[in-house]
Design an enzyme around this catalytic site. Structure first.
Site, PDB file in Angstrom:
ATOM      1  N   ASP A 233       1.254  -7.125  -0.811  1.00 42.26           N
ATOM      2  CA  ASP A 233       2.408  -6.279  -0.579  1.00 42.26           C
ATOM      3  C   ASP A 233       2.390  -6.006   0.930  1.00 42.26           C
ATOM      4  O   ASP A 233       1.408  -6.281   1.613  1.00 42.26           O
ATOM      5  CB  ASP A 233       2.280  -4.979  -1.399  1.00 42.26           C
TER       6      ASP A 233
HETATM    7  C1  GLC Z   1       7.368  -2.781  -0.282  1.00 45.80           C
HETATM    8  C2  GLC Z   1       7.250  -2.844  -1.782  1.00 45.80           C
HETATM    9  C3  GLC Z   1       7.405  -4.238  -2.330  1.00 45.80           C
HETATM   10  C4  GLC Z   1       8.411  -4.996  -1.485  1.00 45.80           C
HETATM   11  C5  GLC Z   1       7.781  -5.198  -0.122  1.00 45.80           C
HETATM   12  C6  GLC Z   1       8.745  -5.895   0.845  1.00 45.80           C
HETATM   13  O1  GLC Z   1       6.479  -1.854   0.285  1.00 45.80           O
HETATM   14  O2  GLC Z   1       6.098  -2.231  -2.358  1.00 45.80           O
HETATM   15  O3  GLC Z   1       7.851  -4.113  -3.692  1.00 45.80           O
HETATM   16  O4  GLC Z   1       8.711  -6.258  -2.072  1.00 45.80           O
HETATM   17  O5  GLC Z   1       7.322  -3.995   0.454  1.00 45.80           O
HETATM   18  O6  GLC Z   1       9.810  -5.058   1.140  1.00 45.80           O
END
Ligand code: GLC
Length: 740
Positions: A233
């Protein structure tokens, strides 16, 4: 300021920064891009959010075109349809927008278990049950990937809260992990074959998921056979070397600092190059499948009109009719409707954060009702619009586009206004809405899990006025997660759970209210009598530990989304989540898992089984008859009650489900089911094995977890070892787990 923006001082490599500059603005609004190596013929891949639709900037500097995307219904609504074919069709439309707008992978579906109603991102997730979760996610993955683009099932794993999500250590038993928190992901991996998996921010039993070889290699690859690549993430985890070794192939969004640390570790012999070769191979195998590599010439012109029809239909299919007293619905002989509640004038299509979508419009309730030929009672509408306008003028500015907007206080309706409206209109509609999203959890307070005093008064005053005039009142719940209903549901005539239905909201709601669509949704999550009845209420969202770090507070954005307070949460309720708890411990609920009404009635009968013995499988069928006078669809749910043995078991667990086609009045459809050894099995921690224990099993075919219509039993003559897994993710300490 973007906390993820790469900083030049981290890596002295001009070629790298030239490449970063080159790909940085591909598909503006994308969440991230993989590195490009032009000389090697390796293109970048563009990765975009999110689970309810492609999230990219709708406008581009110096470009007169627009890049709006379709906001589909939230995952919780899609799961409530219990219709995997429908979810696949949503995936196909969504995947087409990923393809035509020039992206390669969409960062969805979100599929963490809804362990507690207050998780701020439950709207992005499907259910409290792993079978529904896995089947819906697999259908979504197959739909999206049928368009030649990739998915990223997330957040792997056990990311069931937003509070301290970047640091929280989730302490959970191996059995609860395998049977609940990982099971949905297993189904999605094995039945959907997602191109990628996104590891989560949190820790499981002491290790960051993105640094856990147990999770990402032993379980995901060795036990389940996953073939794609794993990405973090955004900003997830801490140690890039540990992440490489764990099998977390891609670090998103990626930073010079991480690259430097990895190079240094190789130089110092702390990281073998062959580990990196494997990570790179996993990534390249997916890049080779991507539209970018195939040289696909994207049009930037997906058929948004056609996709609007897809979302309008899907939303209506996932709405759940909770109450329909005095045959209030579908509307008949209703020409003018009085609508009440801020939510009626401010329909919420979906949640906030990366799960949001930049759609071109959201059809309002007024538009939806007028499109359906109804008119709106003017006086009550005008007074409420004035109230909303004044309130909006006083609202604090949104700190970040990611954060939910400040709540507009509910309209305090005067009895005189309600009585006047009751004279002018044929029925009343009251909308209760809620919004939440990434970075924060909800609260068990009035105005969130509970209705506010103003909302209760609104329902009471409007219902009293309209009932005095012999007219009906319908409450529409425009929410992204469970709220309390038991204390007020007896007041209105009907309650329709519309969830957050995507951009065609007003039309989808009107389609159900006027009977154009007969509601067939069923709850994929329990509505408890009160929050404290929820088994995880005692320990959600865990405790914060002493912060010994010398970390200086970051920017407001970093503190909101990446704050690093050490924390831990112990999943003491263990395998007893949702209906598994409420049915086993006989705790009454407001609306049970699997519940949902229709404008017609159905009979489920004639369970015919292959035999009374389990011989490698157990096959049976049931007949479903439409016994009413309106065409409709029914969902037959199959619950299994396993015999007590070495392993304690919940009273029942969902093992299969099927939705009929649209049955005409009097029409019967036979549904067939096959139970496999895996359906009977429980996870034995002592041997890391799925075992089906000998004894008598009871099959329960019903239309909710409590409304069982047909039963049968079969015997399993002796214990069956179904599957051996690797020993992994053992808790660091003994957990006092809930047992009946
Ligand atoms: C965020 C979220 C994830 C998302 C990623 C990109 O913090 O937790 O679900 O796809 O970052 O935006």
């Amino acid at each position: 300021m973007n906390p993820f923006a790469p900083k030049k001082e981290e890596l002295n490599d001009s070629a790298y920064w030239v490449m970063v500059e080159k790909i940085r603005d591909l598909v503006p609004g994308a969440a991230g891009r993989t590195a490009e190596f032009e000389s090697l013929g390796i293109p970048t891949n563009v990765l975009c959010d999110g689970p309810a639709g492609l999230r990219i900037n709708p406008m581009r500097k110096g470009d007169s075109n627009t890049y709006f995307c379709t906001a589909f219904p939230i995952a919780t609504l899609l799961a409530s349809s219990w219709d995997t074919a429908l979810v696949r069709s949503v995936g196909e439309a969504m995947g087409n927008e990923v393809l035509e707008y020039g992206a390669d992978v969409i960062l969805g579906p979100g599929m963490n278990l809804q362990r507690n109603p207050l998780c701020g991102r439950n709207f992005e997730y499907y259910s409290e049950d792993p079978l529904i979760t896995g089947k819906m996610a697999a259908a979504m993955v197959r739909g999206i990937q049928s368009q030649g683009v990739g998915t990223s099932i997330k957040h792997f794993a056990v990311n069931n809260q937003e509070t301290n999500r970047n640091t929280v250590n989730t302490i959970v038993s191996e059995r609860a992990l395998r049977e609940l928190y990982l099971e949905g992901f297993r189904i999605a991996v094995q039945e959907g074959q997602p191109w990628t998996v996104m590891s989560s921010y949190n820790k499981i039993n002491g290790a960051y998921t993105s640094e856990s070889h147990d999770l990402l290699t032993k379980i995901l690859r060795n036990d389940w056979g996953f073939k794609g690549y794993v990405m973090t993430d955004w900003g997830g985890g801490k140690d890039p070397v540990a992440q490489m070794k764990a099998g977390n192939d891609l670090l998103m969004p990626g930073s010079g600092k991480q690259i430097s640390e990895i190079i240094q570790a190789v130089k110092e012999g702390k990281l073998e190059e062959k580990v990196l070769d494997k990570n790179v191979e996993n990534i390249l195998n997916i890049v080779l499948k991507s539209p970018k590599f195939r040289g696909y010439a994207n049009s930037n012109k997906p058929d948004l009109k056609a996709h609007a029809e897809v979302t309008r239909k899907a939303a209506a299919e996932g709405m759940v009719l909770l109450k329909n007293g005095n045959n209030a619905l579908p509307f008949s002989n209703i020409k003018k409707v009085a609508i009440f509640g801020v939510g009626s004038f401010n329909l919420i299509s979906g949640g906030t954060g990366s799960g949001d979508v930049n759609e071109a419009y959201t059809v309002s309730l007024v538009q939806g009702l007028e499109n359906a030929g109804l008119s709106i009672e003017e006086k009550s509408m005008k007074e409420q619009l004035d109230h909303i306008q004044k309130a909006k003028a006083k609202q604090p500015k949104q700190l970040f586009f990611f954060m939910p907007p400040a709540v507009i206080p509910e309209f305090s309706v005067k009895p005189a206004l309600a009585s006047a409206a009751a004279q002018n209109a044929d029925a009343a509609l009251i909308t209760i809405s809620r919004i939440s999203g990434e970075g924060a959890d909800r609260k068990a307070e009035k105005g969130d899990f509970y209705l506010s005093d103003e909302e209760v008064n609104l329902i009471k005053i409007v219902s009293s006025a309209f009932h005095a005039a012999g007219k009906k009142v319908v409450v529409v719940l425009n929410i992204g997660g469970v709220i309390e209903t038991a204390s007020w549901r007896d007041i209105p005539d009907a309650v329709l759970l519309a969830w957050q239905p995507g951009q065609e909201a007003g039309n989808s709601i009107a389609d159900v209210l006027l009977g154009k669509v007969n509601p067939s949704g069923k709850l994929a999550c329990t509505f408890p009598m009160k929050y404290d009845d929820v088994p995880s209420a005692k320990n959600f969202p865990g405790i914060e530990l002493p912060d010994t770090s010398t970390r200086k507070p970051g920017s407001p954005l970093e503190e909101a989304f990446l704050r690093a307070k050490p924390a831990e949460v112990v999943y003491e309720e263990d395998i007893f989540v949702g209906y598994r708890y409420f049915t086993t411990f006989n705790v009454p609920v407001a609306y049970e898992f699997g519940y949902g009404l229709s404008y017609t009635t159905f009979d489920v009968s004639n369970l015919v089984a292959s035999s009374g013995q389990f011989a490698g499988k157990y096959e049976f069928s049931v007949d479903v008859k439409n016994t009413g006078n309106t065409p409709g669809r029914e969902v037959v749910q199959v619950y299994l009650s396993a015999p007590a043995g070495k392993l304690v078991k919940p009273a029942e667990k969902l093992v299969a489900f099927a939705k009929t086609s649209l049955l005409q009045p009097g029409e019967t459809q036979t549904l067939h089911f096959v139970l496999t050894p895996r359906d009977l099995a429980s996870f034995d921690e002592a041997t890391s094995t799925w075992i089906a224990e000998k004894g008598n099993y009871e099959v329960r075919a019903g239309v909710s977890s409590l409304d069982i219509r047909q039963k049968a039993t079969f015997e399993l003559a002796k214990n069956l070892t179904v599957e051996k897994n690797t020993k992994a993710l053992v808790p660091e300490r003994e957990i006092k787990v809930l047992r009946p």
